[in-house]
Design a protein around this motif. Structure first.
Motif, PDB file in Angstrom:
ATOM      1  N   UNK A  32      -7.373  -0.146  12.817  1.00  0.00           N
ATOM      2  CA  UNK A  32      -7.098  -1.473  13.306  1.00  0.00           C
ATOM      3  C   UNK A  32      -5.850  -2.083  12.698  1.00  0.00           C
ATOM      4  N   UNK A  33      -4.828  -1.255  12.481  1.00  0.00           N
ATOM      5  CA  UNK A  33      -3.546  -1.650  11.881  1.00  0.00           C
ATOM      6  C   UNK A  33      -3.656  -1.948  10.394  1.00  0.00           C
ATOM      7  N   UNK A  34      -4.815  -1.666   9.793  1.00  0.00           N
ATOM      8  CA  UNK A  34      -4.980  -1.884   8.350  1.00  0.00           C
ATOM      9  C   UNK A  34      -4.915  -0.541   7.624  1.00  0.00           C
ATOM     10  N   UNK A  35      -4.004  -0.389   6.651  1.00  0.00           N
ATOM     11  CA  UNK A  35      -3.913   0.891   5.929  1.00  0.00           C
ATOM     12  C   UNK A  35      -5.119   1.100   5.017  1.00  0.00           C
ATOM     13  N   UNK A  56      10.254   5.602 -10.917  1.00  0.00           N
ATOM     14  CA  UNK A  56       9.223   5.239  -9.964  1.00  0.00           C
ATOM     15  C   UNK A  56       9.589   3.921  -9.289  1.00  0.00           C
ATOM     16  N   UNK A  57       9.490   3.832  -7.987  1.00  0.00           N
ATOM     17  CA  UNK A  57       9.834   2.593  -7.296  1.00  0.00           C
ATOM     18  C   UNK A  57       8.776   1.522  -7.498  1.00  0.00           C
ATOM     19  N   UNK A  58       9.196   0.281  -7.465  1.00  0.00           N
ATOM     20  CA  UNK A  58       8.268  -0.836  -7.448  1.00  0.00           C
ATOM     21  C   UNK A  58       7.912  -1.123  -5.992  1.00  0.00           C
ATOM     22  N   UNK A  59       6.639  -1.004  -5.656  1.00  0.00           N
ATOM     23  CA  UNK A  59       6.194  -1.198  -4.274  1.00  0.00           C
ATOM     24  C   UNK A  59       5.047  -2.198  -4.275  1.00  0.00           C
ATOM     25  N   UNK A  60       5.213  -3.278  -3.549  1.00  0.00           N
ATOM     26  CA  UNK A  60       4.205  -4.323  -3.466  1.00  0.00           C
ATOM     27  C   UNK A  60       3.144  -3.937  -2.444  1.00  0.00           C
ATOM     28  N   UNK A  61       1.892  -3.839  -2.881  1.00  0.00           N
ATOM     29  CA  UNK A  61       0.824  -3.387  -1.987  1.00  0.00           C
ATOM     30  C   UNK A  61       0.607  -4.353  -0.834  1.00  0.00           C
ATOM     31  N   UNK A  62       0.505  -5.645  -1.138  1.00  0.00           N
ATOM     32  CA  UNK A  62       0.240  -6.624  -0.080  1.00  0.00           C
ATOM     33  C   UNK A  62       1.398  -6.684   0.915  1.00  0.00           C
ATOM     34  N   UNK A  68       3.184  -2.552   7.386  1.00  0.00           N
ATOM     35  CA  UNK A  68       2.513  -1.532   8.188  1.00  0.00           C
ATOM     36  C   UNK A  68       1.875  -2.154   9.428  1.00  0.00           C
ATOM     37  N   UNK A  69       1.187  -3.278   9.250  1.00  0.00           N
ATOM     38  CA  UNK A  69       0.557  -3.952  10.387  1.00  0.00           C
ATOM     39  C   UNK A  69       1.604  -4.373  11.415  1.00  0.00           C
TER      40      UNK A  69
END
Length: 251
Positions: A32-35, A56-62, A68-69
């Motif tokens: 449903x477009x949610x990872x 290592x890259x800094x990647x914001x989860x939210x 992605x959505x």
């Protein structure tokens, strides 16, 4: 599926030329477009990037979940099914998100295909982590397997030890013990290990020799598509009874 839009460094843009060069990657399943398991995927990608490139890259989860959505929405991916998102971090510093396959399966469970496999011998270059180099070698291995009349390549290294199946974590089942070879961190691998305990089976991490495949009752692998149980390798046919029980315990 053909995408009109991809996401590079947080910006939606027309899918033309993707960044060049070495990358580490994760294939993320969405519902449903949610990872699903996004925090785990980001942790695996950052660990791989540190091991491979020294940073290592800094990647914001939210923020990544929102990207992605939006990516799937703009590319008209249906919300009623699950689909794949490709996440690559390039050594040049770029982060790519792109849409992938749509899955006919609503659950992260056992797929309804039981393909034939063939053993292909090759060594991973430098790193066991998912990289562009490993992906290229896996594509060649699939061609080798296809020339032997099989759909799946089971990778064995030059020491005769099983490494992966279709470039994914591989497991054998014998009686009530599930065995997987030592491997780099993987979201899907950890899901199976957790599910084996829930299913009341024994889990072992140990080397699997090619000769051990003839003694296994079942062989399966897991990736973003779900669990795939191998039907035959060489002259040996396999069941999928306990594999199905394991798949039912993945949540």
């Amino acid at each position: 599926m053909t995408d009109n839009v991809c996401c590079i460094d947080g910006h939606m843009e027309a899918c033309g030329t993707w960044p060049d060069g070495l990358y580490v990657y994760q294939n993320i399943r969405t519902a449903g477009h949610e990872p699903l398991y996004l925090d785990r995927h980001i942790a695996c990608l950052r660990h791989a990037a540190r091991e491979v490139t020294g940073r290592a890259p800094e990647i914001d989860t939210a923020g990544t979940a929102r990207d992605i959505a939006e990516l799937l929405r703009r590319n008209n991916y249906p919300t009623a099914v699950q689909s794949q998102v490709i996440m690559r971090w390039y050594a040049s510093g770029h982060l790519l998100l792109a849409g992938g396959e749509i899955s006919p399966y609503r659950e992260f469970g056992l797929r309804s295909i039981y393909p034939t496999a063939a053993v292909v011998t090759y060594d991973n270059p430098l790193s066991p982590h998912p990289t562009s180099a490993r992906e290229a070698l896996a594509a060649i291995a699939r061609l080798r397997a296809a020339s032997a009349g099989a759909r799946i390549a089971i990778q064995a290294d030059s020491a005769g030890l099983v490494v992966s199946a279709d470039n994914a974590p591989v497991f054998t089942v014998r009686e009530y013990t599930v065995t997987t070879p030592p491997a780099a961190d993987s979201v899907e691998r950890s899901l199976v290990i957790e599910a084996v305990g829930k299913a009341g089976l024994q889990m072992a991490t140990a080397d699997i020799a090619v000769a051990d495949l003839d003694r296994a009752d079942e062989i399966f692998f897991i990736d973003y598509r779900g669990i795939t149980s191998i039907g035959r390798c060489g002259s040996r046919a396999y069941m999928h009874i306990l594999t199905e029980r394991i798949a039912e315990n993945i949540r």
